[in-house]
Design a protein around this motif. Structure first.
Motif, PDB file in Angstrom:
ATOM      1  N   ARG A   1       2.865   8.892  -6.622  1.00  0.00           N
ATOM      2  CA  ARG A   1       3.704   8.735  -5.430  1.00  0.00           C
ATOM      3  C   ARG A   1       2.893   8.768  -4.132  1.00  0.00           C
ATOM      4  N   ASN A   2       1.725   9.402  -4.147  1.00  0.00           N
ATOM      5  CA  ASN A   2       1.011   9.647  -2.897  1.00  0.00           C
ATOM      6  C   ASN A   2      -0.395   9.058  -2.796  1.00  0.00           C
ATOM      7  N   TYR A   3      -0.917   8.469  -3.861  1.00  0.00           N
ATOM      8  CA  TYR A   3      -2.303   8.001  -3.841  1.00  0.00           C
ATOM      9  C   TYR A   3      -2.544   6.954  -2.760  1.00  0.00           C
ATOM     10  N   TRP A   4      -1.797   5.863  -2.775  1.00  0.00           N
ATOM     11  CA  TRP A   4      -2.037   4.793  -1.794  1.00  0.00           C
ATOM     12  C   TRP A   4      -1.676   5.234  -0.383  1.00  0.00           C
ATOM     13  N   LYS A   5      -0.656   6.073  -0.275  1.00  0.00           N
ATOM     14  CA  LYS A   5      -0.317   6.609   1.038  1.00  0.00           C
ATOM     15  C   LYS A   5      -1.505   7.373   1.610  1.00  0.00           C
ATOM     16  N   SER A   6      -2.190   8.163   0.780  1.00  0.00           N
ATOM     17  CA  SER A   6      -3.327   8.943   1.270  1.00  0.00           C
ATOM     18  C   SER A   6      -4.462   8.037   1.736  1.00  0.00           C
ATOM     19  N   LYS A   7      -4.686   6.938   1.031  1.00  0.00           N
ATOM     20  CA  LYS A   7      -5.748   5.994   1.424  1.00  0.00           C
ATOM     21  C   LYS A   7      -5.447   5.378   2.781  1.00  0.00           C
ATOM     22  N   VAL A   8      -4.210   4.906   2.959  1.00  0.00           N
ATOM     23  CA  VAL A   8      -3.816   4.269   4.215  1.00  0.00           C
ATOM     24  C   VAL A   8      -3.788   5.303   5.345  1.00  0.00           C
ATOM     25  N   LYS A   9      -3.229   6.477   5.069  1.00  0.00           N
ATOM     26  CA  LYS A   9      -3.147   7.515   6.086  1.00  0.00           C
ATOM     27  C   LYS A   9      -4.537   7.944   6.540  1.00  0.00           C
ATOM     28  N   GLN A  10      -5.471   8.100   5.604  1.00  0.00           N
ATOM     29  CA  GLN A  10      -6.835   8.489   5.951  1.00  0.00           C
ATOM     30  C   GLN A  10      -7.482   7.438   6.854  1.00  0.00           C
ATOM     31  N   ALA A  11      -7.268   6.171   6.553  1.00  0.00           N
ATOM     32  CA  ALA A  11      -7.837   5.103   7.388  1.00  0.00           C
ATOM     33  C   ALA A  11      -7.284   5.182   8.812  1.00  0.00           C
ATOM     34  N   TRP A  12      -5.983   5.392   8.935  1.00  0.00           N
ATOM     35  CA  TRP A  12      -5.378   5.520  10.262  1.00  0.00           C
ATOM     36  C   TRP A  12      -5.902   6.760  10.978  1.00  0.00           C
ATOM     37  N   LEU A  13      -5.946   7.901  10.279  1.00  0.00           N
ATOM     38  CA  LEU A  13      -6.394   9.147  10.909  1.00  0.00           C
ATOM     39  C   LEU A  13      -7.858   9.098  11.318  1.00  0.00           C
ATOM     40  N   SER A  14      -8.664   8.354  10.582  1.00  0.00           N
ATOM     41  CA  SER A  14     -10.088   8.279  10.909  1.00  0.00           C
ATOM     42  C   SER A  14     -10.369   7.348  12.084  1.00  0.00           C
ATOM     43  N   GLY A  15      -9.352   6.639  12.561  1.00  0.00           N
ATOM     44  CA  GLY A  15      -9.530   5.756  13.707  1.00  0.00           C
ATOM     45  C   GLY A  15      -9.895   4.331  13.346  1.00  0.00           C
ATOM     46  N   LYS A  16      -9.818   3.995  12.081  1.00  0.00           N
ATOM     47  CA  LYS A  16     -10.197   2.650  11.637  1.00  0.00           C
ATOM     48  C   LYS A  16      -9.385   1.570  12.346  1.00  0.00           C
ATOM     49  N   TYR A  17      -8.144   1.889  12.716  1.00  0.00           N
ATOM     50  CA  TYR A  17      -7.278   0.898  13.342  1.00  0.00           C
ATOM     51  C   TYR A  17      -7.010   1.199  14.815  1.00  0.00           C
ATOM     52  N   SER A  18      -7.855   2.000  15.439  1.00  0.00           N
ATOM     53  CA  SER A  18      -7.631   2.407  16.830  1.00  0.00           C
ATOM     54  C   SER A  18      -7.770   1.263  17.829  1.00  0.00           C
ATOM     55  N   ASN A  19      -8.606   0.295  17.545  1.00  0.00           N
ATOM     56  CA  ASN A  19      -8.854  -0.774  18.512  1.00  0.00           C
ATOM     57  C   ASN A  19      -8.356  -2.135  18.041  1.00  0.00           C
ATOM     58  N   ILE A  20      -7.259  -2.154  17.351  1.00  0.00           N
ATOM     59  CA  ILE A  20      -6.667  -3.403  16.890  1.00  0.00           C
ATOM     60  C   ILE A  20      -5.880  -4.011  18.049  1.00  0.00           C
ATOM     61  N   HIS A  21      -6.073  -5.287  18.304  1.00  0.00           N
ATOM     62  CA  HIS A  21      -5.430  -5.932  19.448  1.00  0.00           C
ATOM     63  C   HIS A  21      -4.090  -6.577  19.120  1.00  0.00           C
ATOM     64  N   SER A  22      -3.847  -6.848  17.858  1.00  0.00           N
ATOM     65  CA  SER A  22      -2.545  -7.402  17.472  1.00  0.00           C
ATOM     66  C   SER A  22      -2.283  -7.087  16.007  1.00  0.00           C
ATOM     67  N   GLY A  23      -1.024  -7.195  15.621  1.00  0.00           N
ATOM     68  CA  GLY A  23      -0.655  -6.953  14.231  1.00  0.00           C
ATOM     69  C   GLY A  23      -1.331  -7.909  13.273  1.00  0.00           C
ATOM     70  N   ASN A  24      -1.683  -9.087  13.755  1.00  0.00           N
ATOM     71  CA  ASN A  24      -2.353 -10.078  12.909  1.00  0.00           C
ATOM     72  C   ASN A  24      -3.765  -9.643  12.532  1.00  0.00           C
ATOM     73  N   SER A  25      -4.330  -8.713  13.285  1.00  0.00           N
ATOM     74  CA  SER A  25      -5.683  -8.233  13.016  1.00  0.00           C
ATOM     75  C   SER A  25      -5.735  -7.178  11.919  1.00  0.00           C
ATOM     76  N   LEU A  26      -4.583  -6.630  11.553  1.00  0.00           N
ATOM     77  CA  LEU A  26      -4.552  -5.592  10.528  1.00  0.00           C
ATOM     78  C   LEU A  26      -4.694  -6.178   9.132  1.00  0.00           C
ATOM     79  N   PRO A  27      -5.513  -5.565   8.300  1.00  0.00           N
ATOM     80  CA  PRO A  27      -5.592  -6.022   6.910  1.00  0.00           C
ATOM     81  C   PRO A  27      -4.284  -5.703   6.178  1.00  0.00           C
ATOM     82  N   GLU A  28      -4.024  -6.403   5.094  1.00  0.00           N
ATOM     83  CA  GLU A  28      -2.788  -6.208   4.341  1.00  0.00           C
ATOM     84  C   GLU A  28      -2.573  -4.765   3.924  1.00  0.00           C
TER      85      GLU A  28
END
Length: 77
Positions: A29-56
């Motif tokens: 229930r939580n494995y993929w959520k932890s991967k995505v949450k960790q990426a967000w918390l680490s700042g991986k997506y802090s400088n994204i300029h549009s939703g189109n720039s986000l990976p799937e």
């Protein structure tokens, strides 16, 4: 594996375990959520300029408390 996921999703893991889910179901229930949450918390997506720039794989269904954690991390950067 549960302990690794719990490092990122402590509230979610503790809630699932408290609700009687087995360790296996809790991990599933939580494995993929932890991967995505960790990426967000680490700042991986802090400088994204549009939703189109986000990976799937940058999105995953998360509750309001999880998004609150992510937004707090962004404000601290």
């Amino acid at each position: 594996h549960c302990l690794t996921v719990r490092a990122v999703c402590r509230r979610e893991i503790d809630c699932d375990r408290g609700n009687g889910y087995s360790w296996k179901i809790t991990l599933l229930r939580n494995y993929w959520k932890s991967k995505v949450k960790q990426a967000w918390l680490s700042g991986k997506y802090s400088n994204i300029h549009s939703g189109n720039s986000l990976p799937e794989k940058s999105m995953y269904p998360m509750d309001a408390d999880t998004w609150g954690e992510i937004l707090e991390a962004e404000l601290e950067r």
